[in-house]
Write a protein that holds these residues in place. Structure first.
Motif, PDB file in Angstrom:
ATOM      1  N   SER A  24       3.924   7.144 -13.662  1.00  0.00           N
ATOM      2  CA  SER A  24       2.323   7.287 -13.761  1.00  0.00           C
ATOM      3  C   SER A  24       1.648   8.565 -14.161  1.00  0.00           C
ATOM      4  N   SER A  26       0.225  11.277 -16.170  1.00  0.00           N
ATOM      5  CA  SER A  26      -0.129  11.690 -17.636  1.00  0.00           C
ATOM      6  C   SER A  26       0.913  12.701 -18.127  1.00  0.00           C
ATOM      7  N   ASN A 113     -11.511   3.728 -16.133  1.00  0.00           N
ATOM      8  CA  ASN A 113     -11.339   3.123 -17.142  1.00  0.00           C
ATOM      9  C   ASN A 113     -12.308   3.329 -18.376  1.00  0.00           C
ATOM     10  N   ASN A 321      -5.434  -2.619 -18.731  1.00  0.00           N
ATOM     11  CA  ASN A 321      -4.078  -2.440 -18.194  1.00  0.00           C
ATOM     12  C   ASN A 321      -3.276  -1.104 -18.577  1.00  0.00           C
ATOM     13  N   ARG A 322      -2.521  -0.679 -17.677  1.00  0.00           N
ATOM     14  CA  ARG A 322      -1.967   0.503 -18.045  1.00  0.00           C
ATOM     15  C   ARG A 322      -1.166   0.789 -19.273  1.00  0.00           C
ATOM     16  N   ALA A 325      -2.449   3.161 -22.019  1.00  0.00           N
ATOM     17  CA  ALA A 325      -1.811   4.649 -22.014  1.00  0.00           C
ATOM     18  C   ALA A 325      -1.444   5.212 -23.239  1.00  0.00           C
TER      19      ALA A 325
END
Length: 474
Positions: A24, A26, A113, A321-322, A325
């Protein structure tokens, strides 16, 4: 903010598994977005002050401390810890450590977000201006070389075979045209991207931020995204940038491929400057066009970034939604790739030395004047399909005799067709062939000069576009 610095956690009885934390968190490169995250935070703080949710003193202290965070990060005295999940949490953690509870007020009315969407928009709008001007540098290098070769004759190619003689500056201008369009695509892209997602919060908007247009103006946007769900979930502006980057890479690759041919021993049209070439670890005589080859390879990387993001976007439900990323990796890598490649190509092009005499000798090789014969017949009333056939037989005769078209005598011409009178030999000159092509955009030197003037004017006008940007810059 939870006790361990995360922006979430109150609903959870147990902490995340280490595998989740690792996945998760970064990537380190993403923390370079900190100046843009801070700029968005400062605009948000001003909105909270305007609403009375922060006093003037509180807002001033927060804005000043955010500036200090950027300065400390740039100086290398402040860095994220393994517990910082992303740049947003990193900034809020440091702000809370330095200012205490008042820092927690900044979270009101926003979400990671809309912050994430805003950060990448600001980053791209800033960085594309650097890319844009470096693109213009390459185009200007091509125009500069083209002006020096406005009367240099060379063969133009189709299917990588000599086709018709052209002015070499015409060929260089063709490459400049494609890069000029790429710069124009960046400007077009920016006009569609210049809308702020701030105020969209998680997806539904926030009653705490009733006037997001104020933050939009402060950040240099033209307005606010018209739909809050779209604001946090859309990444077509990132995909479009990646397309522009890919198209630029393709154009640079085509130019690079031709440079590799021009400097090859088979062509010997150009010589590499020592400062823009390398040698071999085993063959002392080698002088290699590494910049051109590396640029050609980078095109595949740029195209891969576009394909990767499109694959991540395909089938995603609204809103956030992830998976999204992945936008940062693709966008930032493409920016880095272009900013590495463009200056090297500009220098390579500026320092190339061309052999005009050799190009002129090659300009008439392999029957590049055959079309002149067919056109000459057509202008005298012979249907072009028939003129084409006659000229083809004439070329075959030359191949059998081992000579070129201008070497044929009147008897040889008549043996192919009685309409091939000796006057046709007068047109078999590469300089005349080029000079006759005077339509707009064609290869006559005066037309090429017009193209170069137009390119220079367009480039000069485009130079001011980047400087007029009013948003945050790094």
């Amino acid at each position: 903010m939870s006790s361990d610095g995360k922006l979430w956690g109150g609903r959870f009885a147990d902490g995340p598994a280490p595998e989740l934390t690792a996945l998760s968190r970064s990537e380190p490169r993403y923390f370079d977005l900190l100046p843009y995250d801070v700029a968005g935070s400062q605009a948000h703080v001003e909105g909270l002050r305007r609403l009375g949710l922060l006093t003037d003193d509180e807002a001033g202290r927060i804005v000043a401390e955010l500036d200090a965070i950027v300065a400390d990060h740039r100086a290398g005295t402040l860095a994220p810890t393994p517990a910082d999940e992303d740049v947003h949490g990193f900034v809020e953690r440091v702000l809370a450590q330095r200012l205490g509870a008042v820092a927690g007020k900044v979270r009101a009315g926003r979400s990671r977000n809309d912050q994430a969407a805003n950060n990448l928009r600001l980053y791209l709008r800033d960085q594309v201006r650097v890319v844009h001007d470096q693109l213009l540098d390459v185009a200007e290098a091509l125009v500069g070389q083209a002006r020096r070769h406005l009367h240099t004759l060379a063969p133009g190619f189709t299917h990588l075979q000599p086709a018709q003689p052209v002015v070499f500056g015409h060929l260089l201008a063709a490459h400049a045209q494609s890069l000029s369009r790429d710069a124009g695509r960046i400007r077009d892209w920016d006009a569609r991207t210049a809308f702020s997602p701030l105020g969209a919060a998680a997806l539904a908007g926030s009653p705490i931020v009733p006037h997001p247009e104020h933050a939009a103006r402060q950040l240099g946007y033209s307005g606010v995204c018209p739909n809050s769900i779209d604001a946090v979930s859309a990444r077509d502006h990132v995909a479009e940038f990646l397309f522009v980057a890919s198209m630029t890479g393709v154009h640079l690759s085509r130019l690079a491929d031709e440079i590799c041919m021009w400097v090859s021993d088979q062509f010997r049209w150009a010589r590499l400057h020592d400062s823009y070439s390398t040698g071999s670890s085993i063959m002392p005589q080698k002088k290699n066009p590494d910049i051109a080859e590396l640029t050609r390879g980078k095109a595949g990387r740029l195209m891969g970034n576009l394909t990767g993001l499109l694959g991540a976007l395909k089938g995603l439900p609204l809103a956030y939604n992830r998976d999204l990323a992945e936008d940062k990796r693709a966008a930032m890598d493409s920016v880095d790739t272009l900013l590495l490649t463009l200056p090297a190509m500009a220098g390579l092009i500026r320092t190339l030395e061309f052999d005009a005499d050799r190009m002129r000798r090659d300009a008439s090789a392999r029957f590049t004047l055959a079309t002149e014969v067919a056109d000459w017949l057509a202008l005298r009333g012979v249907p072009f399909s028939e003129a084409h056939e006659i000229t083809g037989r004439l070329v075959r005769l030359c191949e059998e005799r081992g000579c070129d078209l201008p070497d044929l005598d009147p008897a040889a011409l008549r043996s192919v067709d009685s309409r091939l009178v000796p006057e046709v030999l007068a047109i078999l000159d590469i300089g005349s062939a080029v000079a006759r092509r005077t339509a707009p955009g064609a290869t006559a030197p005066e037309r090429v000069a017009e193209q170069l003037d137009a390119l220079a004017e367009e480039t000069s006008d485009a130079r001011g576009w980047a400087a007029r940007y009013a948003g945050p810059r790094t």
